[in-house]
Structure formats: C-alpha cells, structure tokens
Design an enzyme around this catalytic site. Structure first.
Site, mmCIF file in Angstrom:
data_model
loop_
_atom_site.group_PDB
_atom_site.id
_atom_site.type_symbol
_atom_site.label_atom_id
_atom_site.label_comp_id
_atom_site.label_asym_id
_atom_site.label_seq_id
_atom_site.Cartn_x
_atom_site.Cartn_y
_atom_site.Cartn_z
ATOM 1 N N GLN A 97 6.718 15.705 0.743
ATOM 2 C CA GLN A 97 7.074 14.502 1.486
ATOM 3 C C GLN A 97 8.175 14.785 2.504
ATOM 4 O O GLN A 97 8.216 14.194 3.571
ATOM 5 C CB GLN A 97 7.525 13.401 0.509
ATOM 6 C CG GLN A 97 6.411 12.795 -0.330
ATOM 7 C CD GLN A 97 5.364 12.101 0.540
ATOM 8 O OE1 GLN A 97 5.694 11.403 1.481
ATOM 9 N NE2 GLN A 97 4.100 12.303 0.208
ATOM 10 N N GLU A 98 9.065 15.699 2.146
ATOM 11 C CA GLU A 98 10.192 16.018 3.020
ATOM 12 C C GLU A 98 9.778 16.842 4.239
ATOM 13 O O GLU A 98 10.189 16.557 5.366
ATOM 14 C CB GLU A 98 11.244 16.790 2.219
ATOM 15 C CG GLU A 98 12.427 17.244 3.026
ATOM 16 C CD GLU A 98 13.278 18.249 2.268
ATOM 17 O OE1 GLU A 98 14.494 18.066 2.231
ATOM 18 O OE2 GLU A 98 12.711 19.206 1.705
#
Length: 235
Positions: A228-229
């Site tokens: 997600q990062e």
C-alpha cells in the site's frame, strides 16, 4: 459436514442436519422442501467468460457449454431456462465447487460457468481475466435452511438471532468485512498487483519475515502495508 453442494439440502430434509448455512439461494423449488430463515444477503447469478474469448450477448449466443455445480440453485436456474432456450447446452459437476469452476474458466478448460455475483467479485481479485457476460436473473436472497416439521424452536431462535444482529449492525459489519472490499473491481490494478507478487515480492519476503519475527506481526500484514505504501518499490 456435507461432501458436496448437492448433499446439503437432502441432509437437512432427511434429518441428518439441523440447518444448512451454505450461501443457499431461496428458490420456489427449494422452499417446497425446506423452511428458509430470514434473508441475510442477496446475490445475482452471472454468466462468466474469460477475456480473450468472444463475449456472448445472451443465452442464444453461447459458443460452447456452460458448466455449473450439481445441485446448486444455478443448475436449477439453467434447467428452467432451457425450456425457453432449447439450444442451451450445459452440464453439472458434482466433484467441484463454484470457485473451482471459475478457475477452470480462467484456465480455458471450460467455456463458461454461472456463479453468484459475490463469488465472482471475490475470484476476480485472483483471476482478473474473468468477466461477466450478462446476468441470468434478478437478485436472489440467501438464507439458512431448516428441516420441515412441527418443531420450529431452532427456526425461531434463528429469527431472533438475525433480528439482534441487524439491530446492533453486526450483520452489516460481517457483510462489509467479507464483501465490502470487492465491490469496486480494478482490472488494471489487479493485474499489476499479481505481476508484482511474482516479480517484486520474492526479493523482500525474507525481510518481511525477519521483521515479523521481531514484532510478532504476520509477515503478510507487513507485506500488505508495504505494498500500500510503495508497491514494494524501495525507491
């Protein structure tokens, strides 16, 4: 525990099981054999094909066979539709479940299958080439099934249970937890994610596992946070 979908309702009817909670669609034919409790969700039967093959416009436009789970509500639906679409060719399979048939369509080992919309949405996350050609009916309600008979104490307990979990929103939360994340299917994003699993994750998996051992967290949770990062891009 039933061995297949086709065994579930007969076990309830024969008194070998007290209730069936297996994503069962409420149909008229089934309602004559069992007693359905309150509906907790609804799904739509969809005809599924694989991207890269011709998309049929309707049942009369199929170029191949449809395969469905034996004893399922979708098998019942196709049998009924065949009376108005005599060229409809389908077969039932008692050895697999709906997930497996969707995988066979993805592998192009079978032409089409009919699956409920919730199962399609979940499986598209893993097999993004699975697409919906068209819907075969209006939405159908899912419910638990109980054996017919004079003793309805278990049925009444289920009615009270569903009333409670609707009131305190536990049912809503369960639906959101299981299906909320699959409502918006992103074909491009899913294809990219699957490619990254094979191309990027192997290099960082040992590091995620090392961090998991130190923190006590599941390494897959850490990997998911990393994706997600940055999509596992160290730069």
């Amino acid at each position: 525990m039933a061995d297949s979908v086709s065994d579930i309702l007969p076990m309830v009817i024969d008194g070998k099981a007290d209730l069936a909670a297996a994503g069962l669609a409420m149909t008229r034919r089934r309602a004559k054999r069992v007693r359905f409790g309150p509906s907790y969700y609804q799904v739509t039967p969809e005809l599924i094909y694989r991207v890269g093959t011709r998309r049929p416009a309707d049942l009369d436009d199929l170029d191949g066979h449809v395969e469905v789970v034996a004893g399922s509500s979708n098998a019942e639906l196709l049998k009924r539709l065949k009376s108005t679409h005599p060229k409809l060719a389908f077969r039932t399979n008692s050895e697999v479940d709906s997930d497996e048939l969707l995988y066979l369509v993805y592998q192009q080992l079978i032409d089409y299958t009919v699956a409920d919309s919730n199962m399609v949405a979940i499986n598209q996350q893993y097999y993004p080439e699975l697409h919906v050609a068209f819907k075969l009916s209006d939405p159908r309600k899912l419910a638990w099934a109980f054996a017919p008979g004079r003793d309805d104490s278990l049925y009444q307990a289920a009615v009270r249970f569903f009333k409670e979990i609707r009131k305190d929103h536990r049912l809503e939360q369960a639906v959101e937890r299981n299906f909320g994340h699959v409502q918006d299917f992103d074909y491009v994003g899913t294809v990219r994610y699957i490619a990254h699993i094979h191309e990027r994750l192997p290099a960082y998996e040992p590091l995620f596992k090392e961090a998991a051992a130190k923190t006590g967290l599941d390494w897959r949770l850490l990997a998911a946070m990393g994706y997600q990062e940055s999509h596992w891009n160290p730069k």
